[in-house]
Design a protein around this motif. Structure first.
Motif, short mmCIF file in Angstrom:
data_model
loop_
_atom_site.label_atom_id
_atom_site.label_comp_id
_atom_site.label_asym_id
_atom_site.label_seq_id
_atom_site.Cartn_x
_atom_site.Cartn_y
_atom_site.Cartn_z
N LEU A 228 -9.75 32.54 8.32
CA LEU A 228 -8.58 33.20 9.23
C LEU A 228 -9.13 33.25 10.15
CD1 LEU A 228 -5.45 34.79 7.46
CD2 LEU A 228 -4.76 33.72 9.17
N ASP A 229 -10.06 33.31 11.48
CA ASP A 229 -10.32 33.98 12.38
C ASP A 229 -8.90 34.71 13.80
OD1 ASP A 229 -12.35 33.84 12.05
OD2 ASP A 229 -12.16 31.82 11.85
N ALA A 230 -9.01 36.08 14.06
CA ALA A 230 -7.87 36.50 15.06
C ALA A 230 -8.87 37.36 16.05
CB ALA A 230 -6.71 36.62 14.17
N ASP A 231 -8.42 38.08 16.64
CA ASP A 231 -8.97 38.90 17.47
C ASP A 231 -8.36 40.28 17.06
OD1 ASP A 231 -9.52 37.55 19.75
OD2 ASP A 231 -7.54 37.40 20.86
N LYS A 232 -7.49 40.28 16.46
CA LYS A 232 -6.51 41.81 15.47
C LYS A 232 -6.38 42.00 13.85
CE LYS A 232 -3.49 45.94 15.77
NZ LYS A 232 -2.30 46.47 16.63
N ILE A 233 -6.38 42.67 13.29
CA ILE A 233 -5.75 42.10 11.45
C ILE A 233 -5.37 43.17 11.10
CG2 ILE A 233 -5.60 41.32 9.25
CD1 ILE A 233 -8.51 39.40 10.31
N THR A 234 -3.96 43.26 10.50
CA THR A 234 -3.47 44.52 9.99
C THR A 234 -3.36 44.20 8.56
OG1 THR A 234 -2.56 45.17 13.04
CG2 THR A 234 -1.17 46.16 10.51
N VAL A 235 -3.30 44.71 7.72
CA VAL A 235 -3.35 45.19 6.64
C VAL A 235 -2.36 46.23 5.90
CG1 VAL A 235 -3.65 44.73 4.42
CG2 VAL A 235 -4.78 43.83 5.97
N ASP A 236 -0.88 45.65 5.46
CA ASP A 236 0.30 46.67 4.66
C ASP A 236 -0.05 46.15 3.46
OD1 ASP A 236 1.51 48.34 3.56
OD2 ASP A 236 3.57 48.29 5.41
N ASP A 237 -0.92 47.03 2.20
CA ASP A 237 -1.03 46.85 1.21
C ASP A 237 -0.01 47.09 0.54
OD1 ASP A 237 -3.31 45.15 0.57
OD2 ASP A 237 -5.11 46.65 0.36
#
Length: 179
Positions: free
Chosen positions: A30-39
């Motif tokens: 995955l490539d993106a400008d922003k990644i947000t992870v909520d585990d």
């Protein structure tokens, strides 16, 4: 649609989505400008020029949200992108051609093996194409539903759009149809 053509239409369309099954065992990039992870909630958000690649499957969108349930099943929603449309491309199982699709929003659920395309939906496989406001594909039964209204509804009235399909003939000798 002429009801006499319906069985032919269902047969032709059901043959268009035999995606490369080996892709499921490939790593995801995955490539993106922003990644947000909520585990804690098992939600991953990828924003800005997102490109998802797994084997031959490529999804391009402005935003992809992936959720995972307690059993590890994943559901994803891809929205926006070039021209406001999320797009995918994947090699067909046992063939040298690809299936491509685009829509305002593309949803996929690994638990049910169902995909839905909402708004300006289009799927192409070789020279075959189907488009409407909504396309639903059940990977288990290999059945499509294509409608001219949002979310599977059928729009009525003078301003209602139409579902459109281009279905190429199958040649008995296996030759490609004339273009």
């Amino acid at each position: 649609m002429n009801m006499k053509l319906l069985p032919l239409f269902v047969f032709i369309i059901s043959t268009t989505v035999h995606a490369e099954r080996a892709d499921r065992d490939k790593p995801i990039n995955l490539d993106a400008d922003k990644i947000t992870v909520d585990d804690a909630r098992k939600v991953h958000a990828f924003e800005g020029n997102v490109q998802f690649t797994q084997g031959t499957l490529v999804i391009k969108a402005d935003k992809i949200i992936v959720t995972q349930d307690a059993n590890g099943n994943q559901a994803g929603v891809a929205t926006g992108g070039s021209g406001g449309l999320a797009r995918f491309r994947q090699k067909r199982e046992g063939r040298d051609d690809y299936i491509e699709g685009e829509a305002d929003r593309i949803e996929n659920d690994s638990k049910t093996d169902k995909s839905e395309l909402f708004g300006h939906a289009k799927i192409r496989s070789g020279l075959n194409e189907v488009r409407g406001e909504y396309i639903s594909y059940d990977g288990r039964t290999e059945n499509y539903v294509v409608t001219n209204g949002p979310g599977g509804t059928v729009a009525q009235g003078p301003k209602a759009g139409r579902v459109h399909a281009v279905i190429q003939p199958k040649n008995k000798d296996g030759a490609k149809p004339a273009q």
